[in-house]
Structures are given as C-alpha cells and as structure tokens.
Scaffold this motif. Structure first.
Motif, PDB file in Angstrom:
ATOM      1  N   PRO A  87      -7.595  -2.251   9.054  1.00 20.93           N
ATOM      2  CA  PRO A  87      -7.903  -2.567   7.660  1.00 20.93           C
ATOM      3  C   PRO A  87      -6.619  -2.427   6.846  1.00 20.93           C
ATOM      4  O   PRO A  87      -5.776  -1.593   7.169  1.00 20.93           O
ATOM      5  CB  PRO A  87      -8.903  -1.481   7.253  1.00 20.93           C
ATOM      6  CG  PRO A  87      -9.414  -0.913   8.523  1.00 20.93           C
ATOM      7  CD  PRO A  87      -8.328  -1.071   9.530  1.00 20.93           C
ATOM      8  N   GLY A  88      -6.472  -3.250   5.824  1.00 20.91           N
ATOM      9  CA  GLY A  88      -5.258  -3.187   5.012  1.00 20.91           C
ATOM     10  C   GLY A  88      -4.098  -3.957   5.628  1.00 20.91           C
ATOM     11  O   GLY A  88      -3.020  -4.021   5.053  1.00 20.91           O
TER      12      GLY A  88
ATOM     13  N   TYR B 165      -9.950   6.979   9.513  1.00 21.27           N
ATOM     14  CA  TYR B 165      -9.027   5.921   9.916  1.00 21.27           C
ATOM     15  C   TYR B 165      -8.696   5.020   8.729  1.00 21.27           C
ATOM     16  O   TYR B 165      -7.540   4.677   8.503  1.00 21.27           O
ATOM     17  CB  TYR B 165      -9.654   5.112  11.052  1.00 21.27           C
ATOM     18  CG  TYR B 165      -8.697   4.122  11.652  1.00 21.27           C
ATOM     19  CD1 TYR B 165      -7.743   4.532  12.573  1.00 21.27           C
ATOM     20  CD2 TYR B 165      -8.724   2.786  11.276  1.00 21.27           C
ATOM     21  CE1 TYR B 165      -6.846   3.642  13.111  1.00 21.27           C
ATOM     22  CE2 TYR B 165      -7.831   1.882  11.806  1.00 21.27           C
ATOM     23  CZ  TYR B 165      -6.896   2.306  12.731  1.00 21.27           C
ATOM     24  OH  TYR B 165      -6.000   1.418  13.257  1.00 21.27           O
ATOM     25  N   LYS B 166      -9.739   4.655   7.952  1.00 23.29           N
ATOM     26  CA  LYS B 166      -9.499   3.791   6.788  1.00 23.29           C
ATOM     27  C   LYS B 166      -8.602   4.494   5.775  1.00 23.29           C
ATOM     28  O   LYS B 166      -7.718   3.889   5.189  1.00 23.29           O
ATOM     29  CB  LYS B 166     -10.834   3.403   6.137  1.00 23.29           C
ATOM     30  CG  LYS B 166     -11.445   2.166   6.757  1.00 23.29           C
ATOM     31  CD  LYS B 166     -12.398   1.483   5.793  1.00 23.29           C
ATOM     32  CE  LYS B 166     -13.658   2.272   5.627  1.00 23.29           C
ATOM     33  NZ  LYS B 166     -14.765   1.498   5.054  1.00 23.29           N
TER      34      LYS B 166
ATOM     35  N   HIS C 162      -6.356  -8.618   7.577  1.00 19.25           N
ATOM     36  CA  HIS C 162      -7.514  -8.220   6.787  1.00 19.25           C
ATOM     37  C   HIS C 162      -7.450  -8.817   5.384  1.00 19.25           C
ATOM     38  O   HIS C 162      -8.439  -9.347   4.878  1.00 19.25           O
ATOM     39  CB  HIS C 162      -7.582  -6.685   6.732  1.00 19.25           C
ATOM     40  CG  HIS C 162      -8.649  -6.165   5.831  1.00 19.25           C
ATOM     41  ND1 HIS C 162      -8.553  -4.964   5.171  1.00 19.25           N
ATOM     42  CD2 HIS C 162      -9.837  -6.685   5.455  1.00 19.25           C
ATOM     43  CE1 HIS C 162      -9.638  -4.778   4.447  1.00 19.25           C
ATOM     44  NE2 HIS C 162     -10.439  -5.798   4.594  1.00 19.25           N
TER      45      HIS C 162
ATOM     46  N   TYR D   1      -7.896  -3.371  -3.421  1.00 22.19           N
ATOM     47  CA  TYR D   1      -7.163  -2.843  -2.272  1.00 22.19           C
ATOM     48  C   TYR D   1      -5.929  -2.061  -2.736  1.00 22.19           C
ATOM     49  O   TYR D   1      -5.354  -1.291  -1.984  1.00 22.19           O
ATOM     50  CB  TYR D   1      -6.752  -3.973  -1.313  1.00 22.19           C
ATOM     51  CG  TYR D   1      -7.936  -4.668  -0.690  1.00 22.19           C
ATOM     52  CD1 TYR D   1      -8.756  -3.997   0.221  1.00 22.19           C
ATOM     53  CD2 TYR D   1      -8.267  -5.977  -1.018  1.00 22.19           C
ATOM     54  CE1 TYR D   1      -9.852  -4.621   0.784  1.00 22.19           C
ATOM     55  CE2 TYR D   1      -9.360  -6.602  -0.455  1.00 22.19           C
ATOM     56  CZ  TYR D   1     -10.147  -5.922   0.448  1.00 22.19           C
ATOM     57  OH  TYR D   1     -11.244  -6.524   0.999  1.00 22.19           O
TER      58      TYR D   1
ATOM     59  N   TRP E 125     -14.349   6.768  11.258  1.00 21.88           N
ATOM     60  CA  TRP E 125     -13.850   5.488  10.738  1.00 21.88           C
ATOM     61  C   TRP E 125     -13.335   5.659   9.313  1.00 21.88           C
ATOM     62  O   TRP E 125     -12.347   5.056   8.915  1.00 21.88           O
ATOM     63  CB  TRP E 125     -14.959   4.454  10.801  1.00 21.88           C
ATOM     64  CG  TRP E 125     -14.618   3.103  10.231  1.00 21.88           C
ATOM     65  CD1 TRP E 125     -15.212   2.506   9.169  1.00 21.88           C
ATOM     66  CD2 TRP E 125     -13.635   2.163  10.718  1.00 21.88           C
ATOM     67  NE1 TRP E 125     -14.657   1.268   8.945  1.00 21.88           N
ATOM     68  CE2 TRP E 125     -13.684   1.026   9.876  1.00 21.88           C
ATOM     69  CE3 TRP E 125     -12.715   2.180  11.763  1.00 21.88           C
ATOM     70  CZ2 TRP E 125     -12.858  -0.078  10.047  1.00 21.88           C
ATOM     71  CZ3 TRP E 125     -11.891   1.084  11.925  1.00 21.88           C
ATOM     72  CH2 TRP E 125     -11.964  -0.024  11.097  1.00 21.88           C
TER      73      TRP E 125
ATOM     74  N   ILE F  91       0.849  -1.205   0.000  1.00 21.99           N
ATOM     75  CA  ILE F  91       0.000   0.000   0.000  1.00 21.99           C
ATOM     76  C   ILE F  91       0.880   1.249   0.000  1.00 21.99           C
ATOM     77  O   ILE F  91       0.676   2.171  -0.780  1.00 21.99           O
ATOM     78  CB  ILE F  91      -0.953  -0.006   1.225  1.00 21.99           C
ATOM     79  CG1 ILE F  91      -2.002  -1.113   1.065  1.00 21.99           C
ATOM     80  CG2 ILE F  91      -1.641   1.347   1.394  1.00 21.99           C
ATOM     81  CD1 ILE F  91      -2.854  -1.356   2.289  1.00 21.99           C
TER      82      ILE F  91
ATOM     83  N   VAL G 277      -4.989   4.165   7.022  1.00 22.35           N
ATOM     84  CA  VAL G 277      -4.298   2.880   6.876  1.00 22.35           C
ATOM     85  C   VAL G 277      -4.086   2.509   5.413  1.00 22.35           C
ATOM     86  O   VAL G 277      -3.166   1.775   5.095  1.00 22.35           O
ATOM     87  CB  VAL G 277      -5.001   1.731   7.633  1.00 22.35           C
ATOM     88  CG1 VAL G 277      -4.922   1.962   9.118  1.00 22.35           C
ATOM     89  CG2 VAL G 277      -6.425   1.545   7.184  1.00 22.35           C
ATOM     90  N   PHE G 278      -4.930   3.019   4.512  1.00 19.26           N
ATOM     91  CA  PHE G 278      -4.687   2.765   3.097  1.00 19.26           C
ATOM     92  C   PHE G 278      -3.874   3.891   2.466  1.00 19.26           C
ATOM     93  O   PHE G 278      -3.736   3.971   1.251  1.00 19.26           O
ATOM     94  CB  PHE G 278      -5.998   2.543   2.341  1.00 19.26           C
ATOM     95  CG  PHE G 278      -6.583   1.175   2.585  1.00 19.26           C
ATOM     96  CD1 PHE G 278      -5.990   0.052   2.020  1.00 19.26           C
ATOM     97  CD2 PHE G 278      -7.675   1.003   3.405  1.00 19.26           C
ATOM     98  CE1 PHE G 278      -6.501  -1.217   2.262  1.00 19.26           C
ATOM     99  CE2 PHE G 278      -8.188  -0.269   3.651  1.00 19.26           C
ATOM    100  CZ  PHE G 278      -7.606  -1.378   3.076  1.00 19.26           C
ATOM    101  N   MET G 279      -3.356   4.796   3.290  1.00 21.19           N
ATOM    102  CA  MET G 279      -2.504   5.911   2.857  1.00 21.19           C
ATOM    103  C   MET G 279      -3.151   6.756   1.769  1.00 21.19           C
ATOM    104  O   MET G 279      -2.481   7.226   0.868  1.00 21.19           O
ATOM    105  CB  MET G 279      -1.148   5.400   2.395  1.00 21.19           C
ATOM    106  CG  MET G 279      -0.331   4.921   3.556  1.00 21.19           C
ATOM    107  SD  MET G 279       1.350   4.602   3.091  1.00 21.19           S
ATOM    108  CE  MET G 279       1.987   6.223   3.003  1.00 21.19           C
TER     109      MET G 279
END
Lengths: 322, 255
Positions: free
Chosen positions: A142-143, B210-211, A147, A302, B207, A97, B214-216
């Motif tokens: 997540p990620g 936050y997502k 997950h 993703y 949230w 990612i 984490v997925f940048m």
C-alpha cells in the motif's frame, strides 16, 4: 527501599546510555556512499553503472561503495532515516510519504519512465468495473506507485479512489507473478517489466489497466532521492555519483544493444528478449508527474499535506516536467 | 492488588521516560513519536472504526483457529488413549511438527492453500494443535489409576470415561496447554497477517501495523503495538485467570 531507588536510577541511566548511543551512530567517514535499489528493469542504469564499474573509475581508490538491494521501499526509507543508506531509488508516492513525515531528503534525479500494468488471467475481467470485492490484487505494498495509480484509475472510472484499498495483497514482483500463475486467490497483479512482459506472454493473461491510462500522461516510475546529510556533507561525491548515473543512462540510450547484452546476464534472459523489453522503457533524468501524484494523494487522504514549492522536494538543478 | 499497583507504577515510569527522551529531541519524530501523539493516533483509529474492525477480524480468525485446533487435539488424544499405536503415531507427529514455527511453513502454505484467511487459520491450527496435544497426552497419563478403576467398576462406557474421568482429571494440563497454544497462536496470527495482508476484504491487526509502516505512520505503529500488548495481557491475565478461578481453584486442583 534505598536499595530499590538505586536500582531504578541504575536502570534509567542504562536506558539513556543505550538510547543516546543509537542516536549517535551517524556515519563519520566522508568517502563512503551507500546506494539502495530494488529489483526490475527500471533500475537498469544502476546495473550498468555497477557492471561497467563506472563509479569506481572516477573515485579515489579508498572510497567505499555499498550497493544494497532491499525488498521494498519501506525498507529503503527506514535505512535512509537511520543513515545506513545515502541514495535510494523508488517511485514518487513513497518518496512523498516519507517527505511529509519529516524525512530530510529530496529527489536528485529522475531515472525511468516505464510501462506498468494490471494483469489478470480471468477472461470475464476486461476493465476495472469487472473486478468484484472478492478479487484480490497483488502489488508491492500500500502507498506504492502501483497502489496510487490503481486508486487514480478507480477514482476516474468508478468514482471512488479507495474502492480497492481493502483487497490488496502485498507481494514482491516475483511472488506476485507466481501467485497469478497458480490462479488461486490472486486475480490481478500490478507489475512492471520484465515481469509485465513475461506475464503477458502467458496464454490467457491480459492487461486491464496501464499506468498511462491511470495517470493520463507519462510519469517517472523511479526517481533517485538523497538525504540532505549526504548532499550537504559530501557534495563532491554527490556530484560524481549523479553525473555518472547520467552517463549510464546515456550509455543505455546510445548503445541499447551493448546494454542489453550486459543486462541479460543480470536478469537471466536472452539479449534479444532484454533488448525487446528495453524498447518500452524510457531512461531519463527528468522527473515527471510529481505534481499530479502530490495533488491526487492530498485530495484522497494518502497525504495530509504536500510541498508548496517544488524546490522543497527537488534539489537545485533537477529537471522536472510541469 | 499490590502487584497491580507495582505494574501500574512501572508502566507510568516507562511512559515518563519515553516522554523525556522525546523532549530531548535526540531522534527525529518519525523514529520516536511522543506518547501523546501515539494516544491521539490510537483514539483516532478506535473512533474511525478501523481499529475495532481489525481487532474483530483478528479475534474471529484466532478463535476459528483455536476452535479447530482444540477439537483436533482433544480428538487425537482420545484416539491415543483408545489405541496405543495411535499414541506413538501422534507422539512422532508432535516431535516433528512441534518445534517448527508456523511462519516457516509459509511458502508451502501459499502454494497449497493460497493467501486468504484459510491460510492464516491453518497456521494458527498448527500453532495450537501440537502443544495442546502434548499436554493432553501427558495429562491423561497422570490421571491416578484409582480414578480409572472406579470408572471401570461402575461400568462407564469409553466415551463416558473420557468425558467424566480423563478430561476433568487432566484439566490443569489442558488449561496450561491452552495457555501455551494461545500465546503461540497470537504471535503466529500477527506475523501471518503482516505477510498475507487484507485477507477476505478486511485486514486484521497485523495488516494495520504493516499499513502504518508503509505510510510511515510511526505513532499509528506504536498504537497498534499497544493494542496487541493489551489484548495479550487481557487474555492471559484476565481471561485465563478467570477460567482458572472458576475451575481449578474452585475444585481444589491447583498445584
């Protein structure tokens, strides 16, 4: 009016000065290394390296070694972007990612292949099919590798990779274990040793999915990634660090008893227990599963794109499994 | 109107400065996305429904919390008027609980209530109840004695005294208490959601942040922050301004 324009100009200059200063905080010292890790038995070689002072013995005395323990991969990545951390240990999905979003880093080594599992206390849940939309699943974030493995299994078994994406709850391993034990609203916890082993020892807890089942083969649970800046500017230090890490891995594999005694103090467990858990782990510098993770993450949205050639994500000479 | 134009000017300036800094390429894209990519990301999130869902969920949770909080605060204040003992009890509770940030209670709340939307509502009720109760108590004390005497003279029952004398007379206090409560609840909501995750199937705006982290997805991160700012501005500057116009200003109670 003139007065106001003066103020505006002043303000803009101030902002620029602040911004450019932030941009210039790259590290100047050459003999300085920062390493970030997280919690768990998967990081055992790093603990061994630290405890036995293996790195200190090889480096000149004035080298500063910073060991940083961060709570999650997102924090490690962020520290590496701003240049606070040179080497970070994490799973392959969060690495990919970051790479996709333009982080200048590559994988320097594999570290651990570890069993990981989805644990529940609910008797009527035997497979993923039995998880209802009300069942919440705790995992680091997540990620994370947990997950992605869950999504892989959901795609294989239920035909929908995103099936559980809206019932995740982000918790560190210790918090997730606590939440599972109190049996309130977390039905299942995706975790790794020693938490995995400790949870399975509790009456009524059982595993409904293993990492290997989800992936269909062995994979690296943790790899070590370095920034290009560190690799290019401090090649000597870089080489010493990863050679030493390799020695630490060999030490655990050759002297498991001694390693277990050393690690038992850090993880606050008995040496016998630690040795028992160590048997399930495989410490190896070979990177495994990077193609599978990358393909799956691209296919299921993703990642938008991934690497073309493996050299784009691995430094030269890093061993990997196709 | 003049103020609006000025605010608009400053917002444009901020965007322009942002674009200039972006164009200098001082920072990597992942730290500092361009304003256009942030706006694209915002539109995408709105169009694919995820942003609307998150906003809807967050607003639902916050209104649940506000409703319960307001109900409790009004009830407590009524009881305090009725019995002086109760007032001292409430005042003690306020001085203990008011300075305590809801997020500090988090570990306890996880143990007691769990991690679903009930926990977030609990934090919001905590944020709303104390400042509002404090304002109401002060407001009730500030009701001119003559109003109360008039009420007694015409033989109003206790409940009617509350509804027709105490509450309307302390309306400015009630509304300013509500404003503080909203601000605190909104902050508490976003932080709690970032920790609790997707409670009850869908997550809220916290949230979403936050997502994005984490997925940048830094552009998405900025987009969520813009949405949070916009909702805050809309409620504070439009909704509350509207309520004040329709009540306090209309009735000439504005100080």
């Amino acid at each position: 009016m003139r007065c106001r324009i003066k103020y505006i100009v002043f303000l803009i200059i101030c902002l620029f000065v602040i911004f450019f200063n932030i941009g210039c905080t790259e590290k100047q010292e050459i003999n300085d290394i920062s390493i970030a890790e997280q919690y768990g038995l998967a990081y055992a070689p790093i603990q061994v390296m630290k405890e036995r002072q293996m790195l200190e013995k090889k480096l000149p005395e004035d080298t500063i070694i910073n060991w940083v323990k961060l709570v999650n991969t997102a924090a490690i990545r962020e520290s590496m972007i701003v240049g606070d951390v040179d080497v970070g240990f994490m799973a392959i999905p969060p690495f990919l990612i970051g790479w996709e979003k333009g982080m200048e880093w590559k994988i320097s080594t594999g570290l651990t292949c570890s069993p990981i599992g989805l644990i529940t206390y609910k008797e009527d849940i035997k497979t993923l099919h039995d998880l209802s939309p009300q069942d919440r699943i705790a995992l680091p974030q997540p990620g994370s590798i947990q997950h992605i493995l869950l999504s892989m299994a959901a795609e294989k078994m239920l035909g929908d990779a995103q099936r559980f994406d809206n019932q995740l709850i982000s918790m560190s391993h210790p918090d997730g274990m606590q939440a599972l034990i109190v049996k309130q609203d977390v039905s299942a916890h995706f975790t790794a040793p020693p938490y995995l082993n400790q949870e399975l020892k509790i009456e009524g807890m059982h595993q409904i999915l293993s990492g290997k089942e989800a992936m269909g083969k062995d994979f690296s649970f943790i790899v070590g990634a370095s920034t290009l800046r560190f690799h290019d500017n401090n090649k000597e230090l870089y080489d010493i660090f990863f050679t030493t890490l390799n020695e630490a891995i060999t030490f655990i594999n050759v002297h498991p008893q001694e390693a277990a005694t050393l690690l038992s103090e850090i993880y606050d467990m008995s040496p016998e227990e630690t040795l028992d858990y160590l048997k399930d782990m495989e410490y190896t510098t070979t990177v495994k599963g990077i193609f599978e993770f990358s393909d799956f993450m691209v296919q299921n949205g993703y990642l938008e794109h991934s690497f073309g050639h493996v050299d784009e994500v691995l430094f030269k000479g890093v061993a990997y499994e196709k | 109107m003049k103020n609006n134009i000025r605010s608009f000017f400053w917002v444009t300036m901020i965007f322009a400065l942002w674009q200039i800094v972006y164009l200098t390429k001082t920072f990597p894209e992942v730290l500092f996305p361009s304003p256009t990519s942030v706006i694209t990301s915002l539109l995408d999130a709105i169009l694919d429904g995820s942003m609307i869902q998150a906003i809807g969920y967050s607003l639902w949770v916050i209104f649940m919390g506000l409703f319960i909080g307001v109900f409790l605060a009004v009830s407590f204040s009524f009881l305090s008027i009725r019995w002086e003992v109760f007032e001292s009890f409430i005042r003690t509770c306020i001085s203990i609980a008011h300075p305590l940030p809801g997020i500090a209670l988090l570990p306890l709340i996880i143990l007691w209530i769990g991690t679903d939307s009930k926990a977030i509502i609990f934090i919001i009720v905590h944020s709303v109840l104390w400042p509002l109760a404090l304002n109401l108590l002060t407001g009730f004390q500030a009701v001119p004695e003559i109003y109360i005497q008039v009420g007694r003279n015409i033989g109003l029952s206790r409940l009617k005294m509350m509804l027709h004398i105490y509450l309307p007379a302390s309306l400015p206090f009630f509304i300013s208490g509500l404003k503080i409560s909203w601000a605190r609840a909104w902050r508490a909501l976003v932080s709690a959601e970032m920790i609790f995750g997707a409670a009850g199937g869908i997550g809220g705006i916290g949230w979403l942040i936050y997502k994005n982290r984490v997925f940048m997805d830094t552009a998405g991160l900025f987009a969520s922050i813009i949405v949070i700012i916009s909702i805050g501005i809309m409620v504070e500057n439009l909704l509350f301004a509207f309520i004040e116009k329709k009540t306090l200003k209309k009735w000439g109670m504005h100080s």
